[in-house]
Every structure is written in C-alpha cells, then in structure tokens.
Design a protein around this motif. Structure first.
Motif, PDB file in Angstrom:
ATOM      1  N   ASN A 177      32.454  47.680  48.024  1.00 48.91           N
ATOM      2  CA  ASN A 177      31.988  47.960  46.661  1.00 48.91           C
ATOM      3  C   ASN A 177      31.368  46.696  46.075  1.00 48.91           C
ATOM      4  O   ASN A 177      30.988  45.786  46.824  1.00 48.91           O
ATOM      5  N   ASN A 188      41.538  51.479  48.356  1.00 46.91           N
ATOM      6  CA  ASN A 188      40.562  52.169  47.521  1.00 46.91           C
ATOM      7  C   ASN A 188      39.194  52.253  48.175  1.00 46.91           C
ATOM      8  O   ASN A 188      38.762  53.326  48.573  1.00 46.91           O
ATOM      9  N   TYR A 189      38.489  51.123  48.298  1.00 46.34           N
ATOM     10  CA  TYR A 189      37.104  51.149  48.755  1.00 46.34           C
ATOM     11  C   TYR A 189      36.935  50.290  50.007  1.00 46.34           C
ATOM     12  O   TYR A 189      37.508  49.204  50.122  1.00 46.34           O
ATOM     13  N   SER A 243      40.610  60.375  51.326  1.00 46.08           N
ATOM     14  CA  SER A 243      39.438  59.845  50.621  1.00 46.08           C
ATOM     15  C   SER A 243      38.734  60.962  49.855  1.00 46.08           C
ATOM     16  O   SER A 243      38.756  62.127  50.259  1.00 46.08           O
ATOM     17  N   TYR A 292      30.742  52.286  47.730  1.00 45.16           N
ATOM     18  CA  TYR A 292      30.751  52.745  46.341  1.00 45.16           C
ATOM     19  C   TYR A 292      29.987  51.776  45.451  1.00 45.16           C
ATOM     20  O   TYR A 292      30.126  50.554  45.580  1.00 45.16           O
ATOM     21  N   ILE A 322      36.886  55.756  48.482  1.00 46.18           N
ATOM     22  CA  ILE A 322      35.458  55.857  48.780  1.00 46.18           C
ATOM     23  C   ILE A 322      35.102  54.771  49.795  1.00 46.18           C
ATOM     24  O   ILE A 322      35.490  53.610  49.643  1.00 46.18           O
ATOM     25  N   CYS A 343      39.752  46.585  48.021  1.00 43.45           N
ATOM     26  CA  CYS A 343      38.585  46.900  48.845  1.00 43.45           C
ATOM     27  C   CYS A 343      38.500  45.909  49.997  1.00 43.45           C
ATOM     28  O   CYS A 343      39.121  44.843  49.962  1.00 43.45           O
TER      29      CYS A 343
END
Length: 478
Positions: free
Chosen positions: A381, A377-378, A434, A409, A406, A355
């Motif tokens: 978060n 991934n993020y 995504s 998140y 995402i 992230c």
C-alpha cells in the motif's frame, strides 16, 4: 659505472649506520617512498618484565614523527585505581600501533568499579586531543565501567581532530556512558571484528569518507547500533560500507543512516549482509544508499523524509521477519526501489494496521520481485500518502501470499499513475479472508493492471473501475 657503485656503497653505509642507531635505541628502521622513519617498540607488562608498566608512559616515549609499536601483555590495566579527579585517559597520537595480547587477556579499564547512570565519575578510556593519522588499536578489551546514559564520554573517543588511516580491530568494548567508538572527520577508517556491549551508541561516525565497518558484534545499546552523523561544521558521511555486522537489542535503531535537516545529506553508503535482531535500519535525508542482503528479525527497514527527502535508495534481497506495522516502509522517498526482498509477517499487536511494503515514493518508484507472506492487512500500500501526479510507481513480479484484507491497495487516496503487472496474489485461506486482490477505487487514479494472477478477494479479485484492466487471470497458481 664507478660513480654508480660509489653511490650504492654510500647509501648502504648510511642505512647500516641508521640501523645500528635504531638497534641501540630499541627501534628499527623502515623506508616508505624513499623516506626513512625509525620504529620504536616498547613492551608494557604489569610484572615489570617489559620496558614499562604504564601504557601512557610507553606512548609518550615514542618521539613525535616516529612510528611506535606498543605491545601490552596480559593483565588488567586500571587507569584510575584510586578514583581521584582529574581522571586519567590513554591519550593517543599519530603513527602508533597499540596491540594487546588478545580480547579479555589485555584489559584496559577506566575505573575498577561500575558507575551508576548520571555519575560524575566518568572519562573516556582512550582519547585523542589533536588530528591523528596512522593509528592501529587491536587485540584487547576496553572497559569504561560506566552505565549508558548519553551524557558521558565515549570509550574510544577520537574526536580531538581529524582522523586519517585509523584501524580498530579485534577490540572488545563494554559498559560505556556514550558511544563504544566515536570517530570525527575520518578518512580511511576500518573498524572490524570488534565486540561492543552495553553502550549508548555502538559506533558513531561523526562526518567523514572512506569507511569500512565490518564484522562487528554490537549488543544491548540504549541508542543506535551504528550511526553515521553529520557534524556541526557540515561534514556528512560518504563512501562508507557497513557489512557483515551482528546487531541485537537496540533501544533506537540498528543502523541509522540519517543526516540532519539543514546540513548536507549522507551519500553513497552501502549496508550489506548485516544481521539485525530487534534492530531496524533507517534512512532519512541521504542519497544513493544501498541496503542489500541484510537479515532482519522482529524489525523493519524504514526510508522516511523526517529529516529530508531520501533519494535513490535501493532495498534489495533483504530477508525480513517481523510483527511490526510493515516490513519495508517508503515514506516520502524519491526515485527509490525495493527489489527481490523476502518479507514474512507475523501477528501484529492489536489495532496495528500491517502491510508488507509501503510504497510512498516520489518520482520513479519500483516495487519488483518481492515475496510478502502473511501481512495482516495489505501486501503493498502507500502508507497513507497522496502521491498524485508527482510519482510513477511500477509494481511488478511480486508474490503476495495470505494477506488479510487487500493485496495491492491505493489507501483510498490519489496515487496517480501506477503500473501493476505480472504479480501473483494468492489468499491460501479457504474460504478467502481477504476482501480484494487489487483495489484502486479512488476516482482520480488511472492505473494499468495487467498480466496478474490473482486468487483472492471475497468481494472481488480486482476492483478498479477507472483503470485499464486486461489479461489478468483469476485462478490459483499451479
């Protein structure tokens, strides 16, 4: 009027007598706030052209209480040429200036050959044995000729007592068993424009206040690059600036602002405009810390509660390029903020969840104005933390581009009240890779999500069934 003239003549006569005495003894006279202190100047030269051939004898020739200037000419000054125990070090004292002819011109060396790890042949090169004040070391190279193993002496080891008004500048330090420079109980210390290579720790600050660590080049450390430490007598590091340093290839942490559980936290330290390559910045159990305009390559900034809760940590205008699991990690900080940072994520190792910013901040947290590109991934978060009702997070004005799963998140966990507004989230892949732009599905979360521009999410651009969601735009930025 006549009395005044007599007083002036008497003063000038006494000053002349003192200057004559100083000239006869190789010194001079200075005056500070009405006091007169003699300055002894000695030249050390291996070829016999100076006053001494031995550095320690020149230092010892300066009487206690006087000022001394020791000028060391070019050459290699071996302290232990015969490798015979007990090993010699240069022992410094107060009111000294030790000045070489330049880096790699004047070389002070503990041993003529390099010692292997764990060797019993080890000694500090420059050592203090008492409290020291008014010491300058400049324009020379110091070689301990040890191998970093965290079991030996530091090279410039000023831990014999308190250190007041210390300046170390334009000094090169190499091949050290412990720290390149170690300083205990300091007040008003400057370490600048030094080169420190192949050591365990670059610079170790063992408790103190009013420090400036500036413009140093620290490369290839087995441990930390710059490490403020708390002493066993509960003295932490406060009111210190770490700026414009270059740190590369460290075994542990580039700049580690971490106190020890059960002792006082570090306070009011600023790390700014440093360049770190393969070297992270860590903050743990410290208060009122600023990390500003640092450039970090292949590493990250970590704010964690491993030793104790960090409070009021500001991470602002840093540029981070990394393949690590995160660019900025808040992991149990309190009342902290990440503002206007640039984070560029590259492909992580297989299986790593990645992230841009992890926002696990107790109390009041602000994540604002950041640019995060390419997180696998993020974008943002919460590092797997459950903050619940113990925090109030604002995520505002960030630009999140090309995240893999995402954008923002909740980790599927209770994060309490979060305000998400005025962010731009854009998955520029066609089609989207995504799944969601913004997702908070945990039933206890009541977020406010408004005024965001979201163009992402193969499943949904916003998934927040329990939240207050309004005035968001689903379209790509112009």
């Amino acid at each position: 009027m006549k009395q005044l003239l007599n007083l002036i003549l008497t003063f000038l006569l006494s000053l002349y007598i003192l200057r004559v005495g100083a000239a006869l003894s190789g010194g001079a006279v200075i005056s500070s706030y009405g006091s007169i202190r003699q300055v002894y100047r000695f030249v050390v030269a291996l070829d016999g052209s100076g006053d001494f051939t031995d550095i320690q004898r020149a230092i010892d020739a300066v009487p206690d209480g006087a000022n001394g200037i020791i000028e060391i000419k070019e050459g290699i000054y071996d302290l232990n040429p015969k490798m015979k125990y007990p090993y010699k070090s240069i022992i410094v004292k107060s009111n000294l200036t030790i000045r070489g002819a330049g880096i790699d011109k004047t070389v002070i060396r503990s041993f003529p050959t390099k010692q292997p790890p764990g060797s019993n042949t080890r000694a500090p090169t420059v050592l203090s044995q008492t409290d020291i004040e008014n010491l300058i070391i400049e324009n020379l190279t110091v070689i301990q000729n040890g191998t970093p193993d965290n079991l030996g002496w530091s090279c410039i080891d000023l831990r014999g007592g308190a250190n007041i008004n210390i300046t170390i500048r334009n000094v090169k330090i190499t091949d050290v068993t412990g720290a390149g420079i170690s300083m205990l109980k300091f007040n008003n210390v400057i370490i600048e424009n030094c080169i420190i290579e192949n050591v365990w720790t670059g610079i170790a600050l063992n408790g103190g206040t009013n420090g400036l660590i500036k413009g140093n080049r620290i490369i290839n450390t087995a441990g930390d690059g710059i490490f403020p430490q708390t002493t066993s007598s509960n003295l932490s590091v406060t009111d210190t600036i770490i700026e414009d340093n270059y740190i590369e290839n460290v075994g542990d942490t580039g700049i580690d602002i971490t106190s020890v559980a059960g002792r006082p936290p570090h306070e009011r330290i600023t790390a700014q405009r440093n360049i770190l390559k393969n070297a992270s910045i860590r903050v743990s159990y410290a208060y009122n810390i600023k990390l500003v305009e640092n450039i970090i390559e292949n590493a990250y900034i970590g704010i964690d509660a491993g030793q104790g809760t960090p409070i009021n940590i500001t991470v602002e205008r840093n540029k981070i390029t990394t393949s690590n699991r995160a660019g900025i990690v808040f992991s149990g900080a309190k009342d902290s903020q990440a503002i206007n940072n640039e984070i560029y994520m590259t492909t992580p190792t297989q299986g790593t969840v990645q992230c841009g910013i992890s926002a696990a901040i107790w109390g009041t947290g602000v994540i604002a104005g950041n640019v995060i590109v390419g997180a696998a991934n993020y974008g943002i978060n919460f590092a797997g933390w459950r903050l619940g009702g113990s925090s109030q997070i604002t995520i505002r004005g960030n630009m999140l581009l090309d995240f893999g799963d995402i954008g923002i998140y909740d980790d599927g966990l209770n994060q309490g009240s979060v305000l998400v507004e005025n962010n731009t989230l854009w998955d520029r892949h066609l089609p989207f890779i995504s799944r969601y732009g913004i997702r908070t599905d945990y039933e206890g979360n009541r977020w406010t999500i408004r005024y965001n521009r979201v163009y992402a999410g193969s499943i949904a651009y916003i998934s927040a069934p329990k939240s207050n969601v309004y005035d968001n735009i689903y379209e790509p930025p112009s």
